[in-house]
Enzyme design. Structure first.
Site, mmCIF file in Angstrom:
data_model
loop_
_atom_site.group_PDB
_atom_site.id
_atom_site.type_symbol
_atom_site.label_atom_id
_atom_site.label_comp_id
_atom_site.label_asym_id
_atom_site.label_seq_id
_atom_site.Cartn_x
_atom_site.Cartn_y
_atom_site.Cartn_z
ATOM 1 N N HIS A 1 1.023 5.181 0.975
ATOM 2 C CA HIS A 1 0.389 6.219 1.789
ATOM 3 C C HIS A 1 0.483 7.548 1.035
ATOM 4 O O HIS A 1 1.554 7.906 0.539
ATOM 5 C CB HIS A 1 1.146 6.418 3.113
ATOM 6 C CG HIS A 1 1.146 5.244 4.042
ATOM 7 N ND1 HIS A 1 0.352 5.182 5.164
ATOM 8 C CD2 HIS A 1 1.865 4.093 4.041
ATOM 9 C CE1 HIS A 1 0.585 4.050 5.820
ATOM 10 N NE2 HIS A 1 1.510 3.374 5.161
ATOM 11 N N HIS B 1 0.852 -1.196 0.000
ATOM 12 C CA HIS B 1 0.000 0.000 0.000
ATOM 13 C C HIS B 1 0.880 1.236 0.000
ATOM 14 O O HIS B 1 1.895 1.289 0.682
ATOM 15 C CB HIS B 1 -0.933 0.023 1.211
ATOM 16 C CG HIS B 1 -0.251 -0.204 2.525
ATOM 17 N ND1 HIS B 1 0.113 -1.462 2.951
ATOM 18 C CD2 HIS B 1 0.142 0.649 3.486
ATOM 19 C CE1 HIS B 1 0.704 -1.367 4.138
ATOM 20 N NE2 HIS B 1 0.742 -0.088 4.478
#
Ligand code: 5GP
Ligand code: ZN
Length: 139
Positions: A101, A99
Site C-alpha cells: 500500500h 501487495h
C-alpha cells in the site's frame, strides 16, 4: 490463481485504474482508499506473502514502490506517505496476493503512525534483544 481478486485484475477480468505497469508489476488505485491516491503495487505473478516472492520479483515490486512514491505524493499534493504491507492474515491481510500500500498522508488526516498498530507492545530487556537478534540471524 483462480478466485484471486488481484490475479483477476492482472488478467483484465476486473477493471482497475492502473497507474503503472511493466512485465512483472502492476500498480493501481485501491477501490476503498484510505486517502485520495491510495495505490496498491503488486507482482503480476500470484504469491501470497512477501516471503513467498522470488528475490528478483521482490526487488521489482519495491523498485516500483520507490518510483511511484513521488508520483503519488505529487498527484494529490501529499506531504508524506505510509508504505505498508499486511503480510499474512494475522497481520490483517485480506487479499492473499502480496501487495504494498502507498497511502498519501498529511499532518491533518487524523491517521496514525505504524507504532499505533499494537496496543500493548512488549517490554524487551537487553538480554532478550540479544537473543532475538541471534534468532533472526539464525546463529
Ligand atoms: P489488505 O487488507 O489485504 O492489505 O488490503 C487489500 C486492499 O485491496 C484493500 O485496501 C481493498 O480496498 C483493496 N481491494 C480489494 N478488492 C479490490 C478490487 O477489486 N479492486 C481494487 N482496486 N482494490 C481492491
Ligand atoms: Zn493472485
Amino acid at each position: 490463481m483462480a478466485d484471486c481478486i488481484f490475479c483477476s485484475i492482472v488478467d483484465g477480468d476486473i477493471p482497475n485504474h492502473t497507474v503503472y505497469e511493466d512485465d512483472d508489476v502492476l500498480a493501481f488505485l485501491d477501490v476503498n482508499p484510505l486517502a485520495r491516491g491510495h495505490t496498491l503495487v503488486i507482482p503480476k505473478e500470484h504469491h501470497e506473502r512477501v516471503n513467498d516472492l522470488p528475490a528478483d520479483l521482490a526487488a521489482d515490486v519495491f523498485a516500483a514502490v520507490h518510483d511511484l512514491t513521488d508520483d503519488v505524493e505529487a498527484a494529490v499534493d501529499a506531504e508524506a506517505t505510509t508504505i505498508a504491507v499486511n503480510n499474512g492474515p494475522a497481520a490483517g491481510q485480506e487479499v492473499p496476493h502480496v501487495h504494498a500500500h502507498i497511502v498519501p498522508r498529511s499532518e491533518e488526516d487524523g491517521g496514525k503512525p505504524i507504532h499505533a498498530l499494537i496496543e500493548s507492545p512488549p517490554e524487551v530487556d537487553d538480554d532478550e534483544f540479544g537473543d532475538l537478534a541471534a534468532a533472526i540471524r539464525d546463529d
